[in-house]
Write a protein that holds these residues in place. Structure first.
Motif, PDB file in Angstrom:
ATOM      1  N   SER A 789      23.844  23.086  44.531  1.00  0.00           N
ATOM      2  CA  SER A 789      23.642  23.498  46.109  1.00  0.00           C
ATOM      3  C   SER A 789      24.413  24.858  46.214  1.00  0.00           C
ATOM      4  N   ILE A 790      23.992  25.971  45.281  1.00  0.00           N
ATOM      5  CA  ILE A 790      25.087  27.182  45.641  1.00  0.00           C
ATOM      6  C   ILE A 790      24.711  27.924  46.933  1.00  0.00           C
ATOM      7  N   GLY A 791      23.319  27.945  47.313  1.00  0.00           N
ATOM      8  CA  GLY A 791      22.913  28.629  48.258  1.00  0.00           C
ATOM      9  C   GLY A 791      23.089  30.131  48.344  1.00  0.00           C
ATOM     10  N   ASP A 792      22.776  31.192  49.263  1.00  0.00           N
ATOM     11  CA  ASP A 792      22.955  32.415  49.094  1.00  0.00           C
ATOM     12  C   ASP A 792      24.402  32.775  48.999  1.00  0.00           C
ATOM     13  N   GLY A 793      25.260  32.089  49.532  1.00  0.00           N
ATOM     14  CA  GLY A 793      26.779  32.484  49.133  1.00  0.00           C
ATOM     15  C   GLY A 793      27.147  32.499  47.565  1.00  0.00           C
ATOM     16  N   GLY A 794      26.679  31.358  47.007  1.00  0.00           N
ATOM     17  CA  GLY A 794      26.813  31.170  45.732  1.00  0.00           C
ATOM     18  C   GLY A 794      26.241  32.257  44.791  1.00  0.00           C
ATOM     19  N   ALA A 795      24.895  32.625  45.086  1.00  0.00           N
ATOM     20  CA  ALA A 795      24.216  33.530  44.614  1.00  0.00           C
ATOM     21  C   ALA A 795      24.647  34.847  44.617  1.00  0.00           C
ATOM     22  N   LYS A 796      25.433  35.321  46.132  1.00  0.00           N
ATOM     23  CA  LYS A 796      26.008  36.609  46.068  1.00  0.00           C
ATOM     24  C   LYS A 796      27.378  36.563  45.015  1.00  0.00           C
ATOM     25  N   ALA A 797      28.129  35.429  45.132  1.00  0.00           N
ATOM     26  CA  ALA A 797      29.169  35.318  44.266  1.00  0.00           C
ATOM     27  C   ALA A 797      28.828  35.811  42.677  1.00  0.00           C
ATOM     28  N   LEU A 798      27.754  34.962  42.137  1.00  0.00           N
ATOM     29  CA  LEU A 798      27.340  35.415  40.840  1.00  0.00           C
ATOM     30  C   LEU A 798      26.865  36.813  40.664  1.00  0.00           C
ATOM     31  N   SER A 815      16.316  25.484  41.637  1.00  0.00           N
ATOM     32  CA  SER A 815      16.641  24.535  42.567  1.00  0.00           C
ATOM     33  C   SER A 815      18.176  24.587  43.124  1.00  0.00           C
ATOM     34  N   ASN A 816      18.194  25.832  43.813  1.00  0.00           N
ATOM     35  CA  ASN A 816      19.753  25.925  44.323  1.00  0.00           C
ATOM     36  C   ASN A 816      19.858  26.507  45.740  1.00  0.00           C
ATOM     37  N   SER A 817      18.471  26.490  46.614  1.00  0.00           N
ATOM     38  CA  SER A 817      18.321  26.862  47.652  1.00  0.00           C
ATOM     39  C   SER A 817      18.789  28.148  47.922  1.00  0.00           C
ATOM     40  N   ILE A 818      18.411  28.983  47.112  1.00  0.00           N
ATOM     41  CA  ILE A 818      18.496  30.405  47.317  1.00  0.00           C
ATOM     42  C   ILE A 818      17.332  30.982  47.849  1.00  0.00           C
ATOM     43  N   SER A 819      17.706  31.842  49.009  1.00  0.00           N
ATOM     44  CA  SER A 819      16.626  32.334  49.701  1.00  0.00           C
ATOM     45  C   SER A 819      16.565  33.933  49.567  1.00  0.00           C
ATOM     46  N   ASP A 820      15.890  34.943  50.273  1.00  0.00           N
ATOM     47  CA  ASP A 820      15.842  36.416  50.068  1.00  0.00           C
ATOM     48  C   ASP A 820      17.424  37.037  50.083  1.00  0.00           C
ATOM     49  N   PRO A 821      18.292  36.638  50.972  1.00  0.00           N
ATOM     50  CA  PRO A 821      19.566  37.415  50.830  1.00  0.00           C
ATOM     51  C   PRO A 821      20.373  37.052  49.766  1.00  0.00           C
ATOM     52  N   GLY A 822      20.200  35.887  49.071  1.00  0.00           N
ATOM     53  CA  GLY A 822      20.868  35.541  47.567  1.00  0.00           C
ATOM     54  C   GLY A 822      20.042  36.498  46.500  1.00  0.00           C
ATOM     55  N   VAL A 823      18.712  36.270  46.624  1.00  0.00           N
ATOM     56  CA  VAL A 823      17.857  36.960  45.463  1.00  0.00           C
ATOM     57  C   VAL A 823      18.103  38.631  45.641  1.00  0.00           C
ATOM     58  N   ALA A 824      18.244  39.270  46.940  1.00  0.00           N
ATOM     59  CA  ALA A 824      18.756  40.720  47.184  1.00  0.00           C
ATOM     60  C   ALA A 824      19.965  40.877  46.402  1.00  0.00           C
ATOM     61  N   ALA A 825      21.065  39.990  46.476  1.00  0.00           N
ATOM     62  CA  ALA A 825      22.348  40.309  45.869  1.00  0.00           C
ATOM     63  C   ALA A 825      22.094  40.213  44.376  1.00  0.00           C
ATOM     64  N   LEU A 826      21.258  39.334  43.881  1.00  0.00           N
ATOM     65  CA  LEU A 826      21.309  39.326  42.294  1.00  0.00           C
ATOM     66  C   LEU A 826      20.316  40.488  41.808  1.00  0.00           C
ATOM     67  N   MET A 827      19.363  40.879  42.505  1.00  0.00           N
ATOM     68  CA  MET A 827      18.493  41.760  42.122  1.00  0.00           C
ATOM     69  C   MET A 827      19.452  43.206  41.941  1.00  0.00           C
ATOM     70  N   GLY A 828      20.205  43.214  43.002  1.00  0.00           N
ATOM     71  CA  GLY A 828      21.124  44.527  42.874  1.00  0.00           C
ATOM     72  C   GLY A 828      22.083  44.482  41.688  1.00  0.00           C
ATOM     73  N   ALA A 829      22.631  43.268  41.427  1.00  0.00           N
ATOM     74  CA  ALA A 829      23.426  43.377  40.079  1.00  0.00           C
ATOM     75  C   ALA A 829      22.604  43.337  39.038  1.00  0.00           C
ATOM     76  N   LEU A 830      21.235  43.100  38.893  1.00  0.00           N
ATOM     77  CA  LEU A 830      20.534  43.600  37.697  1.00  0.00           C
ATOM     78  C   LEU A 830      20.188  44.985  37.518  1.00  0.00           C
TER      79      LEU A 830
END
Length: 1065
Positions: A789-798, A815-830
């Protein structure tokens, strides 16, 4: 083993040069007497170039003569001058294991599956050098190896190379001795010992030669006639005093005599245990043959007949026990000789007795026949008559058998003329070529002849043959050697006595003897040796009774010991395999739980070593009780891969397993304990074992209940452990606290590369701590974090961690309840990360807006290979954005878009992208209603695309028009290998179109047409088309309303048209 002291001078080889010959002589006398100084105070010879052998000037003329004498002694064998890699790179070991100390050499090889666990090696030319710049050279070095592995060959190679100035350049003098030499003396002084091997010293002795370093080699400790007793040996420091040889050796090893002389001892492992570990500075081991080296050895035996080499190799590989034994070079050559003889005797012969051997006794029976037949002797001689063969065989057993048997009982493996006379051996027979096949003669330095069997196993075979023959007429126990004993009449009584002795021998020295004794009762061995060694049908009536007697030896002990496993080997030699076969069938069928008696446990332990079903992986799910597991623990030590899933094991069992993993002998590399009932106490027991274990690389604890405390215990162990590379804690409820503990371990651990933490209720807090650890960690390559259950907050940390981390290659965030804000952070890292290869974002909440961020990252990133976006909310708009990015991306090879509400519009965009993309090899569009229009767009791309190899279009609303378009594409495409159309409605028309394509397509390997309303007609079309297709390997036609009779008919048609193709109906 003792720890070596630090070198006082720091650098290796520092010292002062002695000023005059007189001073050098005095210094050497002091040196040999044990009065020499340490380190830089020791006298040194005149300096010379280290790379060059000693030049013959002054006193060095004696050294030169010594070198020449050694070259003459070692001979000119090519193997000595250029030893094999396994002899020039020895394994560094940290001492003897319990297995090596207690068991027979064959048992050691079988239990360890012919493998060697040490990863550290040392080159032959560095064998006596310091391991580091701050350590000193070893004084006492021991090299161990099982009988026949090449210890004496290693010593002779080293001596040969030293005499030529190629190795051991730090040693001015090398003095090679064998225990065969030493056994000829009752008493000996250290001074006389050295003179015996260095006769060129002259009247003044060794003191007349100024030397810097001396190496004394003592080869074959296992052949020493008197065991070394370090606890009861009186100290001796006088090198001129005559003392018992065993006392002399113990004093030299202790350093009471010649403390400045380096000593190198070779031995079989069991005998090496006589020397206290605290006196040993370095221990090395000679490994056996690898698979490639076995092949090379056989090729060298039959250089002009590759067909014979291939046949012999195939026979060796056909039996796991024989193959394991062939890792021993001497055994490999013996087996090669026997099998080569068999091959030349049996061209086209259906005779049962000419079948290839499948047991040790059968192999040695063939070797015996080869020896009697005189193969390898002068071809001009006439073949001996059968009567002569019978007489020769019985005379050989009568002459050598008593020697072999009583030597085995007394642990005596080298014999001298007095021994032969005591046992009534005919010395004239020892000169025959027949005897030379079994016994080899060697001159000692004292000019006395030493005899030994060419391999320990031959002594055991001849001893068993003698015992089998002698038991017919013996009225007293043959093991008592003439002592008073109760009368024993009959073969069965004597066999029982042998079995009891073997079971009671703690060192297992009678194990293989008992195997051979059992094997001599088998019908095939009796047929092979009838007339030459055995009487036709001799003892055949005892087979059933002997089998019952052997099984009676399997007592209900707490643990299955090596003696019990040997009983199963004996039963196999006897060709009584019912017990082992029943257990093997139970393992294969999952019915092992009902077989829990002592015989079944012993049989299972035996199968773990030799069975092709059990040996590669000990897979024992759903079948072991704690009691059975406890009895098997001693044998599980040596399993490489151990699966104990779903056995309802609880914490007490983990205590037992922990003790196994903590053992010095442990060879387990991978263990799976998934779906048991392990709590934090069990995890703590396993964690304690990880503090000392050095073999385990993979630990699977998924679906248990270790909780945060169990995770903490394992994490604390990971801070110290340096071997575990993969850990699965999936579904263990470790929560944020457990994640924090694992993060602390990752901050320091540098070996863990795979960590599975899915389904552990880890939230943003735990994820933040893991992310912080990833900023420091460079070793973790795969992190499975799905279903938390990391959510967008966990995605941003990763995402922040990915901007820094340069090691992680695979990240699973399914299956971690990641929505657009979390994806935006992950894609920025990529956009900056250059190491991540696989990203799993399936079953999250990514909308078309998030897809825009995905697209931007794909245009920039040049390393990501796999992207899984299954079960998100991309719709056509988001998928089109991803498709536009795929047109430009040159790195992505796998794209999963399943179940994303994609329709024809996005499919068209993907089709256009595929026409330009050259990297994507797998595209998954299943569960999207792309329809015939979308399928046609993708099909058009397939006509020009040369990269895609797998296309998944299950349940995609594709009908006959879409299938026809795909058929047209397949007729042209030459790269697609997998096409999955399950759950569509292509019907007969679509089937015909695909069938026509199959007639010309050569690339497709798998085709799934399950549930497509093909009917009988459509299925027949596809089956008929396969007559011209030779590439398809698997086709699924299930769920197409074909009917049972139609399915049989179509299945037969496919088997006829495409025999290599598997069909599912």
């Amino acid at each position: 083993m003792r720890k070596q002291e630090l070198r006082p001078g720091g650098e290796t080889g520092q010292g002062h040069t002695a000023s005059s010959p007189a001073e050098q002589v005095k210094a050497l006398v002091d040196l040999l007497a044990g009065k020499g100084g340490q380190g830089s105070q020791a006298p040194q010879p005149p300096s010379r170039t280290p790379e060059c052998p000693l030049k013959p000037h002054g006193n060095d003329l004696r050294i030169q003569r010594h070198r020449e004498a050694l070259l003459n002694r070692t001979g000119v064998s090519p193997e000595l001058g250029s030893p094999s890699p396994r002899l020039t790179s020895l394994l560094l070991v940290e001492g003897l294991t319990d297995l090596q100390l207690r068991e027979h050499d064959f048992t050691q090889v079988e239990a360890t599956r012919g493998g060697w666990c040490s990863a550290k090696t040392i080159a032959l030319d560095r064998l006596f050098l310091p391991l580091s710049r701050v350590s000193i050279p070893p004084r006492i070095s021991i090299t161990i190896g099982v009988a026949g592995v090449g210890k004496t060959t290693l010593v002779r190679s080293f001596v040969h190379l030293w005499a030529r100035g190629q190795v051991g350049k730090d040693f001015s003098l090398v003095l090679p001795l064998t225990f065969r030499d030493l056994n000829t003396h009752e008493k000996l002084s250290a001074d006389r010992l050295l003179r015996s091997v260095f006769p060129h010293a002259g009247e003044a002795g060794l003191a007349s030669v100024a030397l810097s370093k001396v190496l004394l080699i003592l080869d074959g400790l296992d052949e020493c006639k008197t065991p070394l007793d370090f606890s009861n040996t009186v100290a001796c420091t006088d090198p001129k005093k005559e003392i018992q040889v065993d006392h002399l050796i113990t004093n030299i090893i202790r350093g009471n005599l010649f403390p400045e002389v380096s000593v190198w001892i070779t031995s079989r492992p069991g005998a090496a245990g006589q020397i206290p570990g605290g006196l040993v500075d370095r221990m090395t081991e000679i490994r056996g043959f690898s698979e490639e080296e076995i092949k090379t050895c056989l090729e060298q035996m039959f250089p002009e007949d590759p067909i014979l080499t291939g046949w012999v190799l195939s026979q060796v590989q056909a039996d796991r026990t024989l193959y394991l034994m062939c890792t021993i070079p001497a055994f490999c050559r013996l087996a090669g000789a026997a099998l080569g003889h068999l091959h030349r005797k049996r061209p086209g012969s259906p005779d049962a007795e000419l079948w290839p051997p499948r047991t040790l006794c059968e192999l040695y029976a063939w070797y015996f026949r080869m020896a009697l037949g005189g193969e390898g002797q002068e071809k001009a001689k006439a073949s001996p008559r059968i009567e002569q063969l019978a007489h020769s065989g019985r005379k050989l057993v009568g002459t050598l058998g008593r020697l072999a048997f009583h030597g085995l009982v007394r642990k005596k493996y080298v014999f001298y003329e007095p021994d032969l006379k005591v046992l009534g051996v005919d010395l004239t027979l020892l000169q025959t070529a027949l005897c030379g096949r079994f016994l080899q003669r060697e001159e000692t330095l004292a000019s006395a002849a030493a005899y030994c069997f060419t391999h320990l196993s031959l002594q055991e075979f001849v001893a068993a043959a003698y015992y089998c023959s002698a038991s017919k007429r013996a009225i007293f126990d043959l093991f008592t050697e003439g002592s008073v004993s109760w009368p024993r009449l009959g073969f069965l009584t004597h066999f029982r006595s042998a079995a009891q002795r073997a079971m009671q021998a703690e060192d297992g020295r009678l194990d293989v003897f008992l195997r051979f004794l059992s094997g001599l009762l088998s019908p095939r061995v009796n047929a092979l040796l009838a007339g030459s060694l055995l009487t036709q049908g001799e003892h055949q009536g005892y087979r059933a009774q002997v089998a019952e007697l052997l099984q009676g030896c399997l007592r209900p002990d707490v643990a299955v010991c090596a003696r019990a496993v040997n009983v199963l080997h004996c039963l196999r030699e006897l060709q009584h395999t019912e017990l082992a076969c029943s257990v093997e069938e139970a393992v294969a069928s999952g019915g092992l739980a009902r077989l829990t008696g002592p015989p079944h446990r012993a049989a299972l332990a035996y199968l773990l070593q030799v069975s092709d079903v059990c040996a590669p992986e000990a897979s024992l799910p759903l079948c072991l009780s704690p009691g059975v597991l406890q009895s098997l623990l001693p044998q599980l030590l040596y399993c490489r891969n151990l699966r104990l899933d779903t056995n309802q094991f609880q914490d007490p069992v983990m205590e037992l397993l922990g003790s196994v993993l903590s053992g010095k002998d442990c060879r387990i590399q991978r263990i799976s304990l998934a779906e048991n009932q392990i709590s934090n106490k069990g995890a703590k027991a396993l964690a304690r074992s990880l503090l000392v274990n050095r073999s385990l690389t993979t630990l699977d604890l998924r679906s248990n209940s270790i909780g945060p405390q169990g995770a903490k215990a394992l994490a604390d162990a990971l801070k110290i452990n340096r071997t575990l590379a993969s850990l699965s804690l999936q579904s263990n409820r470790i929560r944020d606290d457990g994640a924090r503990s694992m993060a602390e371990a990752l901050a320091t651990n540098r070996t863990l590369s795979v960590l599975h933490l899915q389904k552990n209720s880890i939230g943003p807090v735990g994820t933040q701590q893991m992310a912080d650890a990833l900023k420091q960690n460079r070793s973790l390559k795969e992190l499975m974090f799905s279903s938390n259950s990391i959510g967008d907050g966990g995605a941003k940390a990763l995402a922040e961690a990915l901007m820094v981390n340069q090691g992680l290659k695979s990240l699973d965030l399914q299956s971690n309840s990641i929505s657009d804000p979390g994806v935006a952070a992950l894609m920025g890292a990529l956009c900056t990360n250059q190491t991540l290869l696989s990203l799993n974002l399936r079953e999250n909440s990514i909308s078309p807006e998030g897809a825009q961020d995905l697209a931007r990252a794909l245009r920039t990133n040049s390393t990501l290979k796999s992207l899984d976006l299954t079960a998100n909310l991309l719709h056509d708009q988001g998928a089109q954005a991803v498709a536009e990015a795929v047109r430009e991306n040159c790195a992505l090879t796998s794209l999963h878009l399943q179940w994303n509400f994609i329709q024809a519009g996005a499919a068209k965009a993907l089709g256009q992208a595929l026409q330009l993309n050259t990297s994507l090899t797998s595209l998954d569009l299943q569960e999207n209603a792309i329809g015939d229009e979308g399928a046609s767009a993708v099909a058009s791309a397939l006509k020009v695309n040369t990269a895609l190899t797998a296309l998944y279009l299950q349940v995609a609303s594709i009908g006959a028009p879409g299938a026809q378009a795909l058929g047209e594409a397949l007729a042209v495409n030459r790269t697609l290998e997998i096409l999955d159309l399950r759950g569509n409605t292509i019907e007969v028309a679509g089937a015909k179109a695909l069938a026509n394509a199959l007639k010309v397509n050569s690339s497709l390997r798998r085709l799934n047409l399950q549930e497509n309303s093909l009917g009988m007609e459509g299925a027949i079309c596809v089956a008929t088309a396969l007559s011209g297709n030779h590439g398809l390997r698997h086709i699924n036609l299930q769920g197409n309303h074909i009917g049972e009779s139609g399915a049989r008919m179509i299945s037969e048609a496919i088997k006829t048209n495409a025999p290599l193709c598997t069909v599912e109906m």
